[in-house]
Design a protein around this motif. Structure first.
Motif, PDB file in Angstrom:
ATOM      1  N   ASP A  40       0.838  -1.193   0.000  1.00 39.20           N
ATOM      2  CA  ASP A  40       0.000   0.000   0.000  1.00 39.20           C
ATOM      3  C   ASP A  40       0.879   1.252   0.000  1.00 39.20           C
ATOM      4  OD1 ASP A  40      -3.075   0.843   0.722  1.00 39.20           O
ATOM      5  OD2 ASP A  40      -1.596   2.258   1.510  1.00 39.20           O
ATOM      6  N   ALA A  41       0.757   2.064  -1.049  1.00 37.35           N
ATOM      7  CA  ALA A  41       1.580   3.263  -1.205  1.00 37.35           C
ATOM      8  C   ALA A  41       1.311   4.291  -0.115  1.00 37.35           C
ATOM      9  CB  ALA A  41       1.346   3.886  -2.581  1.00 37.35           C
ATOM     10  N   THR A  42       0.051   4.481   0.237  1.00 40.68           N
ATOM     11  CA  THR A  42      -0.292   5.466   1.255  1.00 40.68           C
ATOM     12  C   THR A  42       0.257   5.063   2.615  1.00 40.68           C
ATOM     13  OG1 THR A  42      -2.243   6.126   0.009  1.00 40.68           O
ATOM     14  CG2 THR A  42      -2.218   6.710   2.335  1.00 40.68           C
ATOM     15  N   ALA A  43       0.257   3.767   2.902  1.00 37.45           N
ATOM     16  CA  ALA A  43       0.842   3.288   4.156  1.00 37.45           C
ATOM     17  C   ALA A  43       2.335   3.596   4.193  1.00 37.45           C
ATOM     18  CB  ALA A  43       0.596   1.784   4.311  1.00 37.45           C
ATOM     19  N   HIS A  44       3.028   3.325   3.093  1.00 36.33           N
ATOM     20  CA  HIS A  44       4.454   3.654   3.030  1.00 36.33           C
ATOM     21  C   HIS A  44       4.669   5.147   3.250  1.00 36.33           C
ATOM     22  CE1 HIS A  44       6.633   0.009   2.005  1.00 36.33           C
ATOM     23  NE2 HIS A  44       5.703  -0.310   1.116  1.00 36.33           N
ATOM     24  N   TYR A  45       3.866   5.973   2.600  1.00 36.99           N
ATOM     25  CA  TYR A  45       4.017   7.423   2.748  1.00 36.99           C
ATOM     26  C   TYR A  45       3.818   7.835   4.209  1.00 36.99           C
ATOM     27  CZ  TYR A  45       3.391  12.378   2.676  1.00 36.99           C
ATOM     28  OH  TYR A  45       3.517  13.707   2.971  1.00 36.99           O
ATOM     29  N   ASN A  46       2.754   7.340   4.842  1.00 34.70           N
ATOM     30  CA  ASN A  46       2.488   7.713   6.229  1.00 34.70           C
ATOM     31  C   ASN A  46       3.569   7.204   7.181  1.00 34.70           C
ATOM     32  OD1 ASN A  46      -0.070   9.301   6.528  1.00 34.70           O
ATOM     33  ND2 ASN A  46      -0.776   7.658   5.205  1.00 34.70           N
ATOM     34  N   LEU A  47       4.116   6.031   6.898  1.00 38.61           N
ATOM     35  CA  LEU A  47       5.236   5.544   7.706  1.00 38.61           C
ATOM     36  C   LEU A  47       6.455   6.454   7.542  1.00 38.61           C
ATOM     37  CD1 LEU A  47       4.899   1.700   7.215  1.00 38.61           C
ATOM     38  CD2 LEU A  47       4.778   2.923   9.410  1.00 38.61           C
ATOM     39  N   SER A  48       6.664   6.947   6.331  1.00 33.26           N
ATOM     40  CA  SER A  48       7.800   7.854   6.123  1.00 33.26           C
ATOM     41  C   SER A  48       7.638   9.113   6.975  1.00 33.26           C
ATOM     42  CB  SER A  48       7.972   8.205   4.642  1.00 33.26           C
ATOM     43  OG  SER A  48       7.035   9.170   4.214  1.00 33.26           O
ATOM     44  N   GLU A  64      12.754   6.524   6.935  1.00 33.45           N
ATOM     45  CA  GLU A  64      11.900   7.545   6.321  1.00 33.45           C
ATOM     46  C   GLU A  64      12.081   7.523   4.802  1.00 33.45           C
ATOM     47  OE1 GLU A  64      11.770  12.368   5.632  1.00 33.45           O
ATOM     48  OE2 GLU A  64      13.131  11.559   7.147  1.00 33.45           O
ATOM     49  N   LEU A  65      13.321   7.567   4.364  1.00 32.18           N
ATOM     50  CA  LEU A  65      13.611   7.592   2.934  1.00 32.18           C
ATOM     51  C   LEU A  65      13.188   6.293   2.249  1.00 32.18           C
ATOM     52  CD1 LEU A  65      14.757   9.256   0.617  1.00 32.18           C
ATOM     53  CD2 LEU A  65      17.007   8.320   1.159  1.00 32.18           C
ATOM     54  N   ARG A  66      13.404   5.154   2.914  1.00 34.37           N
ATOM     55  CA  ARG A  66      13.019   3.875   2.323  1.00 34.37           C
ATOM     56  C   ARG A  66      11.512   3.833   2.072  1.00 34.37           C
ATOM     57  NH1 ARG A  66      11.029  -0.971   3.946  1.00 34.37           N
ATOM     58  NH2 ARG A  66      11.199  -0.550   6.167  1.00 34.37           N
ATOM     59  N   HIS A  67      10.725   4.248   3.055  1.00 35.00           N
ATOM     60  CA  HIS A  67       9.273   4.228   2.887  1.00 35.00           C
ATOM     61  C   HIS A  67       8.822   5.273   1.869  1.00 35.00           C
ATOM     62  CE1 HIS A  67       8.097   1.152   5.700  1.00 35.00           C
ATOM     63  NE2 HIS A  67       8.932   1.650   6.592  1.00 35.00           N
ATOM     64  N   LEU A  68       9.481   6.404   1.848  1.00 37.46           N
ATOM     65  CA  LEU A  68       9.140   7.435   0.865  1.00 37.46           C
ATOM     66  C   LEU A  68       9.427   6.923  -0.550  1.00 37.46           C
ATOM     67  CD1 LEU A  68       8.066  10.358   0.880  1.00 37.46           C
ATOM     68  CD2 LEU A  68      10.441  11.117   0.847  1.00 37.46           C
ATOM     69  N   GLU A  69      10.569   6.277  -0.732  1.00 39.43           N
ATOM     70  CA  GLU A  69      10.918   5.718  -2.043  1.00 39.43           C
ATOM     71  C   GLU A  69       9.943   4.620  -2.454  1.00 39.43           C
ATOM     72  OE1 GLU A  69      15.003   4.612  -1.401  1.00 39.43           O
ATOM     73  OE2 GLU A  69      15.741   6.563  -2.086  1.00 39.43           O
ATOM     74  N   GLU A  70       9.595   3.753  -1.522  1.00 39.57           N
ATOM     75  CA  GLU A  70       8.630   2.684  -1.835  1.00 39.57           C
ATOM     76  C   GLU A  70       7.288   3.279  -2.261  1.00 39.57           C
ATOM     77  OE1 GLU A  70       8.747  -0.673  -2.106  1.00 39.57           O
ATOM     78  OE2 GLU A  70      10.912  -0.542  -1.826  1.00 39.57           O
ATOM     79  N   ALA A  71       6.818   4.283  -1.523  1.00 37.76           N
ATOM     80  CA  ALA A  71       5.546   4.925  -1.869  1.00 37.76           C
ATOM     81  C   ALA A  71       5.616   5.516  -3.268  1.00 37.76           C
ATOM     82  CB  ALA A  71       5.201   6.010  -0.847  1.00 37.76           C
ATOM     83  N   ALA A  72       6.728   6.162  -3.578  1.00 34.51           N
ATOM     84  CA  ALA A  72       6.891   6.780  -4.899  1.00 34.51           C
ATOM     85  C   ALA A  72       6.931   5.725  -5.998  1.00 34.51           C
ATOM     86  CB  ALA A  72       8.161   7.628  -4.926  1.00 34.51           C
ATOM     87  N   ILE A  73       7.643   4.648  -5.761  1.00 37.61           N
ATOM     88  CA  ILE A  73       7.755   3.578  -6.761  1.00 37.61           C
ATOM     89  C   ILE A  73       6.383   2.978  -7.055  1.00 37.61           C
ATOM     90  CG2 ILE A  73       8.614   1.216  -7.105  1.00 37.61           C
ATOM     91  CD1 ILE A  73      11.198   2.192  -5.613  1.00 37.61           C
ATOM     92  N   ILE A  74       5.587   2.799  -5.994  1.00 33.01           N
ATOM     93  CA  ILE A  74       4.256   2.219  -6.169  1.00 33.01           C
ATOM     94  C   ILE A  74       3.318   3.187  -6.880  1.00 33.01           C
ATOM     95  CG2 ILE A  74       2.250   1.292  -4.930  1.00 33.01           C
ATOM     96  CD1 ILE A  74       4.243   0.366  -2.739  1.00 33.01           C
ATOM     97  N   GLY A  75       3.620   4.487  -6.813  1.00 34.24           N
ATOM     98  CA  GLY A  75       2.805   5.451  -7.548  1.00 34.24           C
ATOM     99  C   GLY A  75       2.163   6.541  -6.721  1.00 34.24           C
ATOM    100  N   HIS A  76       2.669   6.816  -5.531  1.00 34.42           N
ATOM    101  CA  HIS A  76       2.133   7.886  -4.683  1.00 34.42           C
ATOM    102  C   HIS A  76       2.713   9.215  -5.174  1.00 34.42           C
ATOM    103  CE1 HIS A  76       1.183  10.191  -1.070  1.00 34.42           C
ATOM    104  NE2 HIS A  76       0.397   9.194  -0.699  1.00 34.42           N
ATOM    105  N   PRO A  77       1.890  10.064  -5.817  1.00 33.69           N
ATOM    106  CA  PRO A  77       2.410  11.294  -6.427  1.00 33.69           C
ATOM    107  C   PRO A  77       3.090  12.241  -5.443  1.00 33.69           C
ATOM    108  CG  PRO A  77       0.167  10.877  -7.159  1.00 33.69           C
ATOM    109  CD  PRO A  77       0.459   9.908  -6.060  1.00 33.69           C
ATOM    110  N   PHE A  78       2.505  12.425  -4.258  1.00 33.66           N
ATOM    111  CA  PHE A  78       3.091  13.379  -3.313  1.00 33.66           C
ATOM    112  C   PHE A  78       4.405  12.854  -2.748  1.00 33.66           C
ATOM    113  CE2 PHE A  78       3.245  15.977   0.617  1.00 33.66           C
ATOM    114  CZ  PHE A  78       3.272  17.222  -0.008  1.00 33.66           C
ATOM    115  N   ALA A  79       4.530  11.541  -2.567  1.00 35.73           N
ATOM    116  CA  ALA A  79       5.801  10.971  -2.129  1.00 35.73           C
ATOM    117  C   ALA A  79       6.877  11.248  -3.174  1.00 35.73           C
ATOM    118  CB  ALA A  79       5.663   9.464  -1.891  1.00 35.73           C
ATOM    119  N   ARG A  80       6.514  11.098  -4.436  1.00 36.17           N
ATOM    120  CA  ARG A  80       7.461  11.390  -5.525  1.00 36.17           C
ATOM    121  C   ARG A  80       7.867  12.863  -5.482  1.00 36.17           C
ATOM    122  NH1 ARG A  80      10.740   8.288  -8.577  1.00 36.17           N
ATOM    123  NH2 ARG A  80       9.064   6.776  -8.814  1.00 36.17           N
ATOM    124  N   HIS A  81       6.891  13.735  -5.237  1.00 33.77           N
ATOM    125  CA  HIS A  81       7.176  15.175  -5.138  1.00 33.77           C
ATOM    126  C   HIS A  81       8.173  15.440  -4.007  1.00 33.77           C
ATOM    127  CE1 HIS A  81       6.602  19.502  -5.015  1.00 33.77           C
ATOM    128  NE2 HIS A  81       6.398  19.388  -3.710  1.00 33.77           N
TER     129      HIS A  81
END
Length: 168
Positions: A40-48, A64-81
């Protein structure tokens, strides 16, 4: 509860976010970690965010960075930002621009503005800007619906940013 019992990542993430709102960070971390393990991308983002702020977990930049990268890879636009912002702060403007182009193509508003600024500074070609603009518009058009408009209006009325709602 049934969806949580069968380990539905969306339901686990929602429960984790609910626990976050309640201030129950330990429980939030458990639910979000399980949802993240299930992709779940949103879960990764919130964990970051939890690892960045030290909410319920010890501050940890690597996690923090690992979860942010995972969220971005899965397709979370704000994590990518945010990855783009992180790269910019490290002085790696070309990497930042690449992240922002990807995020803009996913419909992320702030990233589109950063891509436009990078174009004005000569960091983005005219073709890359045009491609990002077309993909951004396509992403926005693909998400339009009366229901989404109602939710966004409700969020705005409550002073919330609808970007942070789960889109898993």
């Amino acid at each position: 509860m049934r969806r949580i019992e069968v380990s539905d990542p969306f339901a686990l993430c929602k429960m984790g976010m609910s626990r976050l709102d309640e201030g129950n960070y330990k429980s939030a971390s458990e639910y979000l970690s399980k949802a993240a393990e299930l992709g779940d991308a949103t879960a990764h983002y919130n964990l970051s965010v939890m690892y960045r702020e030290g909410e319920g977990v010890e501050k940890d930049e690597k996690k923090e960075l690992r979860h942010l990268e995972e969220a971005a890879i899965i397709g979370h636009p704000f994590a990518r930002h945010i990855l783009g912002v992180t790269e910019q702060r490290k002085g790696r403007r070309n990497r930042a621009v690449k992240h922002w182009i990807i995020a803009a193509k996913l419909g992320e508003d702030d990233s589109l503005e950063n891509v436009k600024m990078a174009y004005r500074c000569g960091l983005v070609s005219k073709d890359d800007l045009a491609s990002a603009l077309r993909a951004y518009q396509a992403a926005i058009d693909a998400t339009k619906s009366p229901q989404r408009d109602e939710v966004e209006a409700a969020c705005k009325g409550l002073g919330l940013d609808s970007r942070f709602l789960s889109n898993s």
